[in-house]
Enzyme design. Structure first.
Site, PDB file in Angstrom:
ATOM      1  N   ASP A 111      11.628  -8.957  -3.194  1.00  0.00           N
ATOM      2  CA  ASP A 111      10.791  -9.938  -3.899  1.00  0.00           C
ATOM      3  C   ASP A 111      11.408 -10.413  -5.223  1.00  0.00           C
ATOM      4  O   ASP A 111      11.351 -11.599  -5.535  1.00  0.00           O
ATOM      5  CB  ASP A 111       9.396  -9.355  -4.180  1.00  0.00           C
ATOM      6  CG  ASP A 111       8.577  -9.228  -2.901  1.00  0.00           C
ATOM      7  OD1 ASP A 111       9.005  -9.773  -1.867  1.00  0.00           O
ATOM      8  OD2 ASP A 111       7.511  -8.584  -2.946  1.00  0.00           O
ATOM      9  N   THR A 158      10.953  -2.316   0.415  1.00  0.00           N
ATOM     10  CA  THR A 158      10.597  -2.119   1.823  1.00  0.00           C
ATOM     11  C   THR A 158      11.606  -1.273   2.582  1.00  0.00           C
ATOM     12  O   THR A 158      11.246  -0.477   3.441  1.00  0.00           O
ATOM     13  CB  THR A 158      10.505  -3.499   2.521  1.00  0.00           C
ATOM     14  OG1 THR A 158       9.554  -4.278   1.826  1.00  0.00           O
ATOM     15  CG2 THR A 158      10.080  -3.369   3.968  1.00  0.00           C
TER      16      THR A 158
HETATM   17  N1  ASP Z   1       7.381  -5.903  -1.824  1.00  0.00           N
HETATM   18  C1  ASP Z   1       8.716  -5.501  -1.482  1.00  0.00           C
HETATM   19  C2  ASP Z   1       9.512  -5.425  -2.787  1.00  0.00           C
HETATM   20  O1  ASP Z   1      10.034  -6.390  -3.243  1.00  0.00           O
HETATM   21  C3  ASP Z   1       9.333  -6.423  -0.514  1.00  0.00           C
HETATM   22  C4  ASP Z   1      10.749  -6.055  -0.089  1.00  0.00           C
HETATM   23  O2  ASP Z   1      11.244  -4.964  -0.318  1.00  0.00           O
HETATM   24  O3  ASP Z   1      11.367  -6.877   0.557  1.00  0.00           O
HETATM   25  O4  ASP Z   1       9.611  -4.383  -3.338  1.00  0.00           O
END
Ligand code: ASP
Length: 348
Positions: free
Chosen positions: A92, A15
């Site tokens: 994640d 993100t």
């Molecule tokens: N879906 C994202 C990932 O883990 C969430 C984040 O970056 O916090 O790549």
């Protein structure tokens, strides 16, 4: 050349470096060079920052052992040139990835700080700036010319944790991580305060960095629940080529003590499969033999994960399985702390 610390920023995805695709409304990775443009404040830090990115940044849901070794390769190739490393990944699976990297690098003498964010860097209310700026400060921190941190850490929302002690606990709160069985190594308030006595000291400063890139991925996490069927347990333990199981048990390491369940586990252990007992509880540790329902596990040779997290246990399993250790050595190395990932001794 200046005397300022040289920091390498590695963007793998997540993100922190994403933007919204306004057609689909979904977040997707974008060109990393823009990250630096988005935070002009980085130029005010007392260090030299270079950045490097995965050719194709990934959402951390796509993380795997091949990407772990890509991260380790980049650190190894740049180890001499830089004083510290900040690795940006999606949150994640950050606890899994950072735990794995902690095992893959032995005799580490430099800081490796994982961070990311809950909101993209361009978002008005983003947590990305603080996470990134303080991670760089941590990676640059020196005392008497020596790096304060010489281990793999995870920084998020004002706290610096030992990476292999962390778990992601929230998909919503900025405080997305916790480390229930080990206190933070530093907290960031008006000052950045390190808790010196908690920080892992490199055992032998003359020893060179050892990099281990091979991990065994024929492993599984088996989480128990009341009513889990014999068929499910049997099918999992009979997966062809399976080499290791992280068994998530109840409470202080308890599991059904029915003959059927125990004999399924025993057959697997007799075939050479390593089974690690890890608790489903968020804090506390496994004490095999404390209850009748864990006595048999101990007796058939299940390995005690003590207070290790599931994320760290699976990483340590993948790492140790490659070493082709005897059963006794495997147990010995798993049950003791290699990188501060578990507490060696308890006082009951
Ligand atoms: N879906 C994202 C990932 O883990 C969430 C984040 O970056 O916090 O790549």
């Amino acid at each position: 050349m200046t005397n300022k610390p040289n920091i390498l920023l590695l963007y793998t995805g997540g993100t922190i470096g994403m933007i919204k695709d306004y057609k689909t409304n979904a977040l997707k990775a974008f060109d990393f060079s823009q990250i630096i443009d988005k935070i002009p404040e980085l130029q005010q830090l007392n260090c030299n920052i270079k950045s490097i990115s995965f050719d194709e940044p990934i959402d951390s849901s796509n993380m795997n052992a091949k990407y772990y070794s890509d991260i380790v390769n980049i650190i190894e190739n740049n180890y001499k040139k830089f004083d510290g490393f900040v690795v940006l990944t999606g949150s994640d699976t950050m606890s899994y990835t950072s735990s794995a990297i902690s095992f893959m690098l032995e005799n580490l003498q430099k800081p490796i700080i994982f961070t990311g964010s809950q909101l993209p860097i361009g978002d008005l209310r983003t947590d990305a700036k603080e996470n990134l700026i303080t991670s760089i400060e941590v990676a640059s921190a020196k005392k008497n010319g020596v790096s304060v941190i010489t281990e793999v850490c995870l920084y998020f929302e004002y706290k610096l944790y030992r990476a292999n002690r962390t778990t992601k606990i929230s998909s919503e709160q900025f405080e997305a991580f916790t480390s229930m069985n080990f206190p933070p190594l530093a907290e960031s308030g008006v000052h950045l305060k390190f808790d010196d006595h908690l920080i892992e000291k490199s055992k032998n400063k003359d020893n060179k960095l050892i990099v281990r890139k091979k991990l065994v991925d024929e492993v599984v996490i088996l989480k128990l629940f009341p009513g889990i069927s014999r068929q499910v347990v049997e099918s999992i333990l009979n997966i062809p080529g399976l080499k290791g199981v992280v068994l998530e048990t109840y409470g202080a390491g308890n599991a059904p003590n029915s003959g059927v369940f125990i004999s399924l586990l025993k057959n697997a252990i007799d075939k050479g499969i390593k089974i690690i007992n890890v608790t489903q509880c968020k804090s506390g540790n496994v004490i095999m033999g404390h209850y009748d329902t864990s006595l048999m596990l101990r007796d058939i040779g299940v390995i005690n994960g003590r207070d290790i997290t599931t994320e760290s246990a699976i990483a340590k399993l993948m790492y140790l399985l490659d070493k082709k250790l005897s059963i006794n050595d495997f147990k010995k190395y798993f049950e003791k702390s290699l990188r501060g990932e578990l507490t060696d001794k308890y006082h009951f």
